[in-house]
Design a protein around this motif. Structure first.
Motif, mmCIF file in Angstrom:
data_model
loop_
_atom_site.group_PDB
_atom_site.id
_atom_site.type_symbol
_atom_site.label_atom_id
_atom_site.label_comp_id
_atom_site.label_asym_id
_atom_site.label_seq_id
_atom_site.Cartn_x
_atom_site.Cartn_y
_atom_site.Cartn_z
ATOM 1 N N PRO A 51 0.828 -1.203 0.000
ATOM 2 C CA PRO A 51 0.000 0.000 0.000
ATOM 3 C C PRO A 51 0.858 1.246 0.000
ATOM 4 O O PRO A 51 1.989 1.240 0.465
ATOM 5 C CB PRO A 51 -0.799 -0.126 1.313
ATOM 6 C CG PRO A 51 0.048 -0.998 2.186
ATOM 7 C CD PRO A 51 0.739 -1.944 1.262
ATOM 8 N N VAL A 52 0.291 2.330 -0.513
ATOM 9 C CA VAL A 52 1.022 3.599 -0.550
ATOM 10 C C VAL A 52 1.118 4.148 0.866
ATOM 11 O O VAL A 52 0.133 4.513 1.479
ATOM 12 C CB VAL A 52 0.322 4.607 -1.471
ATOM 13 C CG1 VAL A 52 1.058 5.918 -1.462
ATOM 14 C CG2 VAL A 52 0.234 4.054 -2.893
ATOM 15 N N ALA A 53 2.324 4.181 1.389
ATOM 16 C CA ALA A 53 2.542 4.677 2.744
ATOM 17 C C ALA A 53 2.497 6.189 2.748
ATOM 18 O O ALA A 53 2.587 6.830 1.713
ATOM 19 C CB ALA A 53 3.899 4.191 3.254
ATOM 20 N N PRO A 54 2.351 6.812 3.929
ATOM 21 C CA PRO A 54 2.428 8.271 3.997
ATOM 22 C C PRO A 54 3.714 8.751 3.367
ATOM 23 O O PRO A 54 4.786 8.210 3.629
ATOM 24 C CB PRO A 54 2.389 8.559 5.505
ATOM 25 C CG PRO A 54 1.695 7.378 6.090
ATOM 26 C CD PRO A 54 2.095 6.215 5.230
ATOM 27 N N ARG A 55 3.607 9.755 2.505
ATOM 28 C CA ARG A 55 4.774 10.198 1.754
ATOM 29 C C ARG A 55 5.834 10.746 2.690
ATOM 30 O O ARG A 55 5.586 11.565 3.552
ATOM 31 C CB ARG A 55 4.360 11.238 0.731
ATOM 32 C CG ARG A 55 3.449 10.635 -0.325
ATOM 33 C CD ARG A 55 3.334 11.526 -1.510
ATOM 34 N NE ARG A 55 2.219 12.437 -1.390
ATOM 35 C CZ ARG A 55 1.847 13.267 -2.340
ATOM 36 N NH1 ARG A 55 2.482 13.285 -3.474
ATOM 37 N NH2 ARG A 55 0.845 14.094 -2.164
ATOM 38 N N GLY A 56 7.038 10.215 2.482
ATOM 39 C CA GLY A 56 8.140 10.621 3.335
ATOM 40 C C GLY A 56 8.334 9.714 4.522
ATOM 41 O O GLY A 56 9.183 9.949 5.350
ATOM 42 N N SER A 57 7.542 8.633 4.580
ATOM 43 C CA SER A 57 7.647 7.746 5.731
ATOM 44 C C SER A 57 8.730 6.717 5.517
ATOM 45 O O SER A 57 9.187 6.477 4.425
ATOM 46 C CB SER A 57 6.310 7.035 5.971
ATOM 47 O OG SER A 57 6.038 6.151 4.899
ATOM 48 N N CYS A 58 9.137 6.063 6.562
ATOM 49 C CA CYS A 58 10.122 4.984 6.484
ATOM 50 C C CYS A 58 9.847 4.038 7.641
ATOM 51 O O CYS A 58 10.263 4.286 8.767
ATOM 52 C CB CYS A 58 11.548 5.521 6.545
ATOM 53 S SG CYS A 58 12.789 4.221 6.454
ATOM 54 N N SER A 59 9.125 2.958 7.340
ATOM 55 C CA SER A 59 8.699 2.077 8.418
ATOM 56 C C SER A 59 9.812 1.201 8.949
ATOM 57 O O SER A 59 9.686 0.580 9.985
ATOM 58 C CB SER A 59 7.557 1.177 7.912
ATOM 59 O OG SER A 59 7.986 0.403 6.809
ATOM 60 N N ALA A 60 10.950 1.152 8.235
ATOM 61 C CA ALA A 60 12.020 0.265 8.660
ATOM 62 C C ALA A 60 12.881 0.849 9.762
ATOM 63 O O ALA A 60 13.668 0.148 10.381
ATOM 64 C CB ALA A 60 12.896 -0.081 7.452
ATOM 65 N N SER A 61 12.728 2.142 10.032
ATOM 66 C CA SER A 61 13.666 2.798 10.929
ATOM 67 C C SER A 61 13.634 2.238 12.339
ATOM 68 O O SER A 61 14.650 2.201 13.021
ATOM 69 C CB SER A 61 13.381 4.299 10.953
ATOM 70 O OG SER A 61 12.085 4.542 11.439
ATOM 71 N N SER A 62 12.435 1.788 12.804
ATOM 72 C CA SER A 62 12.345 1.323 14.183
ATOM 73 C C SER A 62 13.138 0.045 14.410
ATOM 74 O O SER A 62 13.461 -0.300 15.546
ATOM 75 C CB SER A 62 10.874 1.104 14.549
ATOM 76 O OG SER A 62 10.299 0.126 13.699
ATOM 77 N N ARG A 63 13.458 -0.674 13.321
ATOM 78 C CA ARG A 63 14.187 -1.931 13.473
ATOM 79 C C ARG A 63 15.670 -1.774 13.180
ATOM 80 O O ARG A 63 16.416 -2.734 13.244
ATOM 81 C CB ARG A 63 13.588 -2.980 12.533
ATOM 82 C CG ARG A 63 12.131 -3.277 12.804
ATOM 83 C CD ARG A 63 11.653 -4.429 11.942
ATOM 84 N NE ARG A 63 11.741 -4.125 10.527
ATOM 85 C CZ ARG A 63 10.790 -3.510 9.849
ATOM 86 N NH1 ARG A 63 9.695 -3.132 10.455
ATOM 87 N NH2 ARG A 63 10.920 -3.288 8.558
ATOM 88 N N SER A 451 16.082 4.235 1.305
ATOM 89 C CA SER A 451 16.378 4.179 2.735
ATOM 90 C C SER A 451 16.364 2.751 3.258
ATOM 91 O O SER A 451 17.000 2.448 4.267
ATOM 92 C CB SER A 451 15.383 5.043 3.515
ATOM 93 O OG SER A 451 14.092 4.455 3.520
ATOM 94 N N ARG A 452 15.651 1.866 2.568
ATOM 95 C CA ARG A 452 15.600 0.461 2.979
ATOM 96 C C ARG A 452 16.731 -0.358 2.370
ATOM 97 O O ARG A 452 16.877 -1.539 2.682
ATOM 98 C CB ARG A 452 14.254 -0.143 2.591
ATOM 99 C CG ARG A 452 13.067 0.529 3.271
ATOM 100 C CD ARG A 452 11.778 -0.196 2.976
ATOM 101 N NE ARG A 452 10.638 0.486 3.577
ATOM 102 C CZ ARG A 452 9.443 -0.067 3.724
ATOM 103 N NH1 ARG A 452 9.245 -1.305 3.325
ATOM 104 N NH2 ARG A 452 8.449 0.616 4.267
ATOM 105 N N ASP A 453 17.491 0.256 1.487
ATOM 106 C CA ASP A 453 18.567 -0.465 0.805
ATOM 107 C C ASP A 453 19.881 -0.395 1.568
ATOM 108 O O ASP A 453 20.850 -1.052 1.194
ATOM 109 C CB ASP A 453 18.753 0.106 -0.606
ATOM 110 C CG ASP A 453 19.526 -0.825 -1.515
ATOM 111 O OD1 ASP A 453 19.105 -1.987 -1.664
ATOM 112 O OD2 ASP A 453 20.561 -0.395 -2.076
ATOM 113 N N GLY A 454 19.946 0.411 2.625
ATOM 114 C CA GLY A 454 21.169 0.560 3.401
ATOM 115 C C GLY A 454 21.441 2.017 3.700
ATOM 116 O O GLY A 454 20.531 2.851 3.701
ATOM 117 N N TYR A 455 22.700 2.350 3.947
ATOM 118 C CA TYR A 455 23.078 3.742 4.163
ATOM 119 C C TYR A 455 23.046 4.460 2.819
ATOM 120 O O TYR A 455 23.506 3.927 1.806
ATOM 121 C CB TYR A 455 24.471 3.846 4.784
ATOM 122 C CG TYR A 455 24.828 5.261 5.173
ATOM 123 C CD1 TYR A 455 24.508 5.752 6.428
ATOM 124 C CD2 TYR A 455 25.454 6.114 4.266
ATOM 125 C CE1 TYR A 455 24.808 7.056 6.781
ATOM 126 C CE2 TYR A 455 25.766 7.416 4.611
ATOM 127 C CZ TYR A 455 25.430 7.891 5.879
ATOM 128 O OH TYR A 455 25.724 9.180 6.223
#
Length: 578
Positions: A51-63, A451-455
């Motif tokens: 699904p289209v997440a809120p623009r500018g979001s990054c759900s992976a950061s908490s992990r 952002s999910r691909d690494g640094y």
């Protein structure tokens, strides 16, 4: 008899030419849906699994693992500012009662940029609601020599809204009220903490749109947008905030309130002081309210997602489609030309833009491009599917106007010309809100996929159009296997390249291979080291690649005049060394 015109796309985009509608002219074609261009098998449905997440979001950061403190990663020294004491906290509590945040857990997010590349160590966050509260806060901090870090939605790409050391964070999140709206002129006056998406919804309900659209619109604040002179997706149509912002209310470092919140389109009296603060990134004053001109909402919006030429494919021509059916899955092989070298390139993208601008004129609102590596990452990390056949580049075109039939005819003529000339071989279109959002997600969510691909090493550059993509190929050869991916995408309509390099983790050696090489290369093309993201913390020391020494000196003088103690957003924008 031809059916009445509706905001759909003509049948020739489904079944190419007269093979689909025998005897029909270019202007006499059926209007059907769902929209599709040859090359996409079957009608478009839910082709993305994410699904289209809120623009500018990054759900992976908490992990993700903890981010290194900025002073431990970058060579920066703390300036001799005071340290917040218990007495300071008590005094600030009197100014914003109940809105002084000192809980370490609550301070984790505002101390960290959303890209997870810089992290501060602030011990206090303040949440004012009014301009007068901001004025009291800055007056107190000025007297006490406490450094202040203004913060909006904290969606910036260059560390400009995140503390470097222990600066007091001044959040505008509670300053989120619309103050007035003129439904004749379209002038909106609002507080700086209003979220861009909320403002967009507000003005759209009244028949207008915001002149600014960003991937982070669900989180970013209008005050931060103005402070960074954010560009975004509508720059091609409506220009920069320097032209659409009519007035500002700003609190200076010593607590002085500068009220230049005019709603006038024309005011030719003296220096245009608001321009000092647009793009100043919170270093000259804290923007507390904005007056902005909103254009009328277009009644017809269409988006085309296209694939420029693919290498030649031999084989028989596809059979014509029967009337009333969606067309052949591919253009006939003889209609898929290649460049002379047999390898398609960026030149076709540029020619597509040139043709598009000439033929669409006043209704063209966006022209975006992305390379094949971007599409791979969007597929891999977000589960979105590509709606067209594989291509070295992809183009997203948006039109916005007041006449559905007129706009569709113009876009249809452009696409016919692009197909005839071999500039485009595959694509899909959308005119309803859901499909438009799905197509835009392929472009807008690239940052999230990266952002999910690494640094991520991010570069936001302005370059001459004919050299816009050259740096990407140059870096791929230069970096080799030391980088996971080197990708290029951006706003082709205004010459803005977003160059991104990903790696498993931060690497000083990789950074050394990138910088100052990228900036030297850009300066060699007389480009800009920042097209729209600003300078912030990460780019402050490369300003000299885009500005002469005389300009840097004048900037320093302005900073010393308006913020003599240097308490506003220190360590940002201006170079560390003279």
């Amino acid at each position: 008899m031809m059916p009445p015109l509706v905001p759909r796309w003509p049948a020739w985009l489904f079944c190419w030419r007269a093979a689909c509608i025998q005897g029909a002219s270019v202007r006499q074609r059926m209007w059907v849906g769902p929209s599709r261009i040859p090359g996409l098998g079957g009608p478009r449905g839910a082709w993305g699994t994410s699904p289209v997440a809120p623009r500018g979001s990054c759900s992976a950061s908490s992990r993700a693992p903890e981010v290194t403190l900025t002073p431990e990663r970058y060579p920066v020294r703390r300036l001799p500012f005071s340290v917040v004491s218990e007495d300071d906290l008590a005094a600030l509590e009197q100014v914003v009662p109940g809105r002084v945040v000192t809980d370490p857990e609550e301070l984790e997010a505002p101390n960290l940029d959303w890209l997870r590349t810089v992290r501060g160590s602030s011990k206090v966050l303040l949440r004012p609601r009014t301009t007068q509260e901001v004025a009291h806060i800055l007056r107190y901090c000025h007297e006490r020599n406490l450094a202040v870090n203004p913060q909006g939605g904290n969606t910036g790409m260059v560390g400009g809204s995140t503390p470097v050391f222990d600066e007091v964070i001044l959040s505008t999140a509670l300053m989120n009220q619309v103050l007035s709206f003129q439904d004749v002129s379209g002038v909106l006056v609002c507080q700086a903490g209003c979220v861009l998406e909320a403002l967009s919804q507000y003005v759209e309900e009244r028949g207008f749109i915001m002149p600014l659209d960003l991937g982070a619109k669900g989180s970013c604040h209008i005050g931060g947008n103005v402070a960074t002179n954010a560009g975004g997706l509508r720059f091609l149509r409506y220009g920069s905030l320097r032209g659409t912002v009519l007035g500002l209310e700003v609190v200076l470092a010593d607590g002085t309130v500068l009220n230049c919140l005019t709603s006038l389109r024309k005011d030719n009296t003296g220096y245009d002081l608001k321009q000092l603060f647009i793009g100043s990134e919170g270093t000259l004053g804290v923007i507390t309210a904005v007056s902005i001109l909103c254009p009328p909402k277009p009644s017809a919006v269409n988006v085309a997602f296209l694939g420029p030429p693919h290498p030649c494919r031999e084989g028989p021509s596809s059979p014509p489609c029967p009337p009333g059916l969606l067309g052949p899955p591919r253009l006939p092989a003889h209609r898929r030309p290649c460049s002379a070298s047999g390898c398609p390139g960026f030149a076709e993208v540029l020619q597509t833009f040139r043709t598009c601008r000439a033929m669409l004129g006043e209704i063209l609102s966006a022209f975006e491009f992305m390379d094949a590596e971007c599409m791979k990452l969007v597929r891999l990390h977000l589960g979105l599917s590509c709606p067209v056949q594989e291509s070295p580049f992809y183009v997203l075109i948006e039109t916005a106007g007041s006449g559905p039939g007129h706009d569709a005819e113009k876009l249809g003529c452009f696409l016919e010309q692009a197909l005839d000339s071999g500039l485009v071989t595959d694509g899909t279109l959308g005119s309803d809100e859901r499909r438009i959002k799905m197509l835009w997600a392929l472009r807008e969510r690239i940052t999230e996929a990266l952002s999910r691909d690494g640094y991520v090493y991010k570069y936001d550059l302005s370059l001459p159009l004919d050299r816009l993509y050259d740096l990407v190929g140059d870096l791929r050869a230069r970096l080799g296997p030391s980088a996971k991916h080197v990708v290029g995408y951006g706003h082709l309509g205004d010459g803005n390249l977003h160059l991104n390099v990903t790696a498993e983790t931060f690497s000083a050696s990789l950074l050394g291979a990138l910088e100052p090489y990228v900036y030297e290369w850009t300066a060699g093309q007389r480009g800009s080291v920042s097209a729209e993201h600003g300078l912030g913390f990460k780019k402050k020391d490369v300003l000299g690649y885009s500005k002469p020494p005389e300009a840097l000196q004048l900037m320093r003088q302005l900073k010393a005049l308006l913020d003599p103690k240097g308490i506003l957003n220190p360590y940002k924008m201006l170079p560390t060394h003279a």
